[in-house]
Design a protein around this motif. Structure first.
Motif, PDB file in Angstrom:
ATOM      1  N   SER A   1       0.929  -1.068  -0.039  1.00 37.28           N
ATOM      2  CA  SER A   1       0.053   0.082   0.003  1.00 37.28           C
ATOM      3  C   SER A   1       0.846   1.323   0.029  1.00 37.28           C
ATOM      4  O   SER A   1       2.192   1.126   0.343  1.00 37.28           O
ATOM      5  CB  SER A   1      -0.892  -0.028   1.353  1.00 37.28           C
ATOM      6  OG  SER A   1      -0.232  -0.067   2.501  1.00 37.28           O
TER       7      SER A   1
ATOM      8  N   TYR B   1      -4.189   0.463  -2.295  1.00 34.67           N
ATOM      9  CA  TYR B   1      -4.015  -1.037  -1.842  1.00 34.67           C
ATOM     10  C   TYR B   1      -3.806  -2.095  -2.688  1.00 34.67           C
ATOM     11  O   TYR B   1      -4.920  -2.114  -3.893  1.00 34.67           O
ATOM     12  CB  TYR B   1      -5.137  -1.358  -0.702  1.00 34.67           C
ATOM     13  CG  TYR B   1      -5.251  -0.596   0.473  1.00 34.67           C
ATOM     14  CD1 TYR B   1      -4.483  -0.778   1.494  1.00 34.67           C
ATOM     15  CD2 TYR B   1      -6.303   0.558   0.287  1.00 34.67           C
ATOM     16  CE1 TYR B   1      -4.689   0.065   2.741  1.00 34.67           C
ATOM     17  CE2 TYR B   1      -6.069   1.427   1.314  1.00 34.67           C
ATOM     18  CZ  TYR B   1      -5.568   1.070   2.488  1.00 34.67           C
ATOM     19  OH  TYR B   1      -5.535   2.155   3.499  1.00 34.67           O
TER      20      TYR B   1
ATOM     21  N   LYS C   1      -3.812  -5.963  -3.903  1.00 26.99           N
ATOM     22  CA  LYS C   1      -4.198  -7.413  -3.643  1.00 26.99           C
ATOM     23  C   LYS C   1      -2.897  -8.091  -3.378  1.00 26.99           C
ATOM     24  O   LYS C   1      -2.214  -8.247  -4.300  1.00 26.99           O
ATOM     25  CB  LYS C   1      -5.138  -7.951  -4.260  1.00 26.99           C
ATOM     26  CG  LYS C   1      -5.779  -9.053  -3.707  1.00 26.99           C
ATOM     27  CD  LYS C   1      -7.057  -9.710  -4.639  1.00 26.99           C
ATOM     28  CE  LYS C   1      -7.620 -11.069  -4.216  1.00 26.99           C
ATOM     29  NZ  LYS C   1      -8.644 -11.457  -4.935  1.00 26.99           N
TER      30      LYS C   1
ATOM     31  N   THR D   1      -1.180  -4.554   3.441  1.00 23.99           N
ATOM     32  CA  THR D   1      -2.296  -4.240   2.554  1.00 23.99           C
ATOM     33  C   THR D   1      -3.515  -4.758   3.104  1.00 23.99           C
ATOM     34  O   THR D   1      -3.758  -5.272   4.430  1.00 23.99           O
ATOM     35  CB  THR D   1      -2.125  -4.853   1.115  1.00 23.99           C
ATOM     36  OG1 THR D   1      -3.275  -4.125   0.080  1.00 23.99           O
ATOM     37  CG2 THR D   1      -2.345  -6.303   0.867  1.00 23.99           C
ATOM     38  N   LEU D   2      -4.766  -4.608   2.474  1.00 23.14           N
ATOM     39  CA  LEU D   2      -6.038  -5.125   3.080  1.00 23.14           C
ATOM     40  C   LEU D   2      -6.310  -6.344   2.696  1.00 23.14           C
ATOM     41  O   LEU D   2      -5.505  -7.299   1.983  1.00 23.14           O
ATOM     42  CB  LEU D   2      -7.061  -4.322   2.234  1.00 23.14           C
ATOM     43  CG  LEU D   2      -7.027  -2.696   2.343  1.00 23.14           C
ATOM     44  CD1 LEU D   2      -8.370  -2.162   1.393  1.00 23.14           C
ATOM     45  CD2 LEU D   2      -7.584  -2.358   3.727  1.00 23.14           C
ATOM     46  N   GLU D   3      -7.015  -7.072   3.647  1.00 26.65           N
ATOM     47  CA  GLU D   3      -7.570  -8.471   3.327  1.00 26.65           C
ATOM     48  C   GLU D   3      -8.130  -8.679   2.113  1.00 26.65           C
ATOM     49  O   GLU D   3      -8.636  -7.816   1.419  1.00 26.65           O
ATOM     50  CB  GLU D   3      -8.691  -8.747   4.557  1.00 26.65           C
ATOM     51  CG  GLU D   3      -7.774  -8.562   5.896  1.00 26.65           C
ATOM     52  CD  GLU D   3      -8.795  -9.208   7.223  1.00 26.65           C
ATOM     53  OE1 GLU D   3     -10.077  -9.772   6.668  1.00 26.65           O
ATOM     54  OE2 GLU D   3      -8.700  -8.749   8.293  1.00 26.65           O
TER      55      GLU D   3
ATOM     56  N   TYR E   1     -11.829  -7.389   0.771  1.00 29.04           N
ATOM     57  CA  TYR E   1     -12.237  -6.346   0.690  1.00 29.04           C
ATOM     58  C   TYR E   1     -12.285  -6.041  -1.066  1.00 29.04           C
ATOM     59  O   TYR E   1     -12.607  -5.014  -1.330  1.00 29.04           O
ATOM     60  CB  TYR E   1     -11.343  -5.313   1.061  1.00 29.04           C
ATOM     61  CG  TYR E   1     -11.890  -5.229   2.696  1.00 29.04           C
ATOM     62  CD1 TYR E   1     -13.144  -4.893   3.139  1.00 29.04           C
ATOM     63  CD2 TYR E   1     -10.662  -5.569   3.519  1.00 29.04           C
ATOM     64  CE1 TYR E   1     -13.365  -4.969   4.453  1.00 29.04           C
ATOM     65  CE2 TYR E   1     -11.191  -5.555   5.094  1.00 29.04           C
ATOM     66  CZ  TYR E   1     -12.236  -5.140   5.464  1.00 29.04           C
ATOM     67  OH  TYR E   1     -12.638  -5.287   7.100  1.00 29.04           O
TER      68      TYR E   1
ATOM     69  N   LEU F   1     -15.677  -2.167   3.496  1.00 27.06           N
ATOM     70  CA  LEU F   1     -14.485  -1.270   4.135  1.00 27.06           C
ATOM     71  C   LEU F   1     -14.839  -0.106   4.602  1.00 27.06           C
ATOM     72  O   LEU F   1     -15.612   0.804   3.706  1.00 27.06           O
ATOM     73  CB  LEU F   1     -13.708  -1.129   2.881  1.00 27.06           C
ATOM     74  CG  LEU F   1     -12.372  -0.426   3.504  1.00 27.06           C
ATOM     75  CD1 LEU F   1     -11.372  -1.278   4.553  1.00 27.06           C
ATOM     76  CD2 LEU F   1     -11.252  -0.364   2.101  1.00 27.06           C
TER      77      LEU F   1
END
Length: 245
Positions: free
Chosen positions: A50, A67, A69, A230-232, A235, A244
């Motif tokens: 990110s 972000y 993946k 980063t995000l899960e 999301y 989110l």
């Protein structure tokens, strides 16, 4: 799309057209290797990561967190953090699909690559972190200390700029300049890659300037706060972006 859905997001990404000059020791494979090396200046981690994206345009600044993946860097979710009227707006990109979710909307709406062209910097191309993910090298040329690559969109890729002319420093393949062309051949934007910084022992692009060639207005983009987290994965979908907060 009304004015309130203009997207101040840009990229990265570029396409060019010039005469191919064959030089001893250079081949199509070597040009492709140069492109991949150029991509490394945007690649903070081999997995998802990110960073903060800050755009200054006409004296106004907007920021967002970007972000990537973990399992697929081409899948990107962007969340605006400033100014107040844009906080919470999200942009999701998965392949050729773009979705916009405003904080006043219940469900995201599909955005075409053409609609992503709104604003000085195009979200459709800035979210595409790597040139080599979306473009192929048609031709290359070495001009003194500069490598010039002509790029074209890969088949099946829905890209805002189907042609890019990319200039790299021959010594280290560091991007110097990119010219972005419409399908008609019109030069739409020029990107000047101006600042690099060493972060976690990697040299990364941290600032570039985008010139709208149609009206000569300029925007400054700064990249900061790089992190390996980063995000899960949950999301990174049309439904997941709604969850989110």
């Amino acid at each position: 799309m009304g004015k309130k859905y203009k997207i101040f997001f840009s990229a990265g990404c570029s396409v060019f057209m010039l005469v191919f000059l064959i030089l001893p020791g250079f081949s199509q494979e070597s040009w492709l290797n140069s492109l991949k090396e150029a991509d490394r200046y945007r690649l903070f981690s081999e997995k998802g990561f990110s960073f903060e994206y800050r755009l200054t345009d006409k004296g106004e600044t907007s920021t967002m967190m970007v972000y990537l993946k973990n399992t697929d860097r081409s899948v990107v979710l962007c969340v605006y953090t400033a100014p107040p009227e844009l906080v919470g707006r999200k942009i999701f990109m998965d392949g050729n699909s773009f979705w916009l979710l405003d904080k006043r909307m219940q469900d995201p709406i599909r955005i075409s690559a053409r609609q992503m062209l709104f604003g000085q910097a195009s979200a459709g191309d800035i979210t595409r972190i790597l040139f080599s993910d979306s473009y192929k090298v048609l031709e290359g040329k070495k001009d003194g200390p500069v490598i010039i690559l002509e790029l074209a969109a890969q088949p099946g890729k829905e890209i805002s700029y189907p042609r890019v002319r990319l200039e790299l420093n021959d010594a280290d393949s560091r991007p110097v300049k990119a010219e972005l062309y419409a399908a008609t051949g019109t030069l739409m934007r020029t990107i000047y890659y101006e600042k690099y910084k060493t972060i976690n022992n990697k040299i990364l692009l941290t600032q570039f300037r985008v010139v709208n060639e149609l009206n000569k207005e300029e925007s400054i983009i700064e990249l900061d706060k790089f992190e390996e987290k980063t995000l899960e994965n949950r999301y990174f979908s049309r439904e997941g972006m709604k969850a989110l907060k």
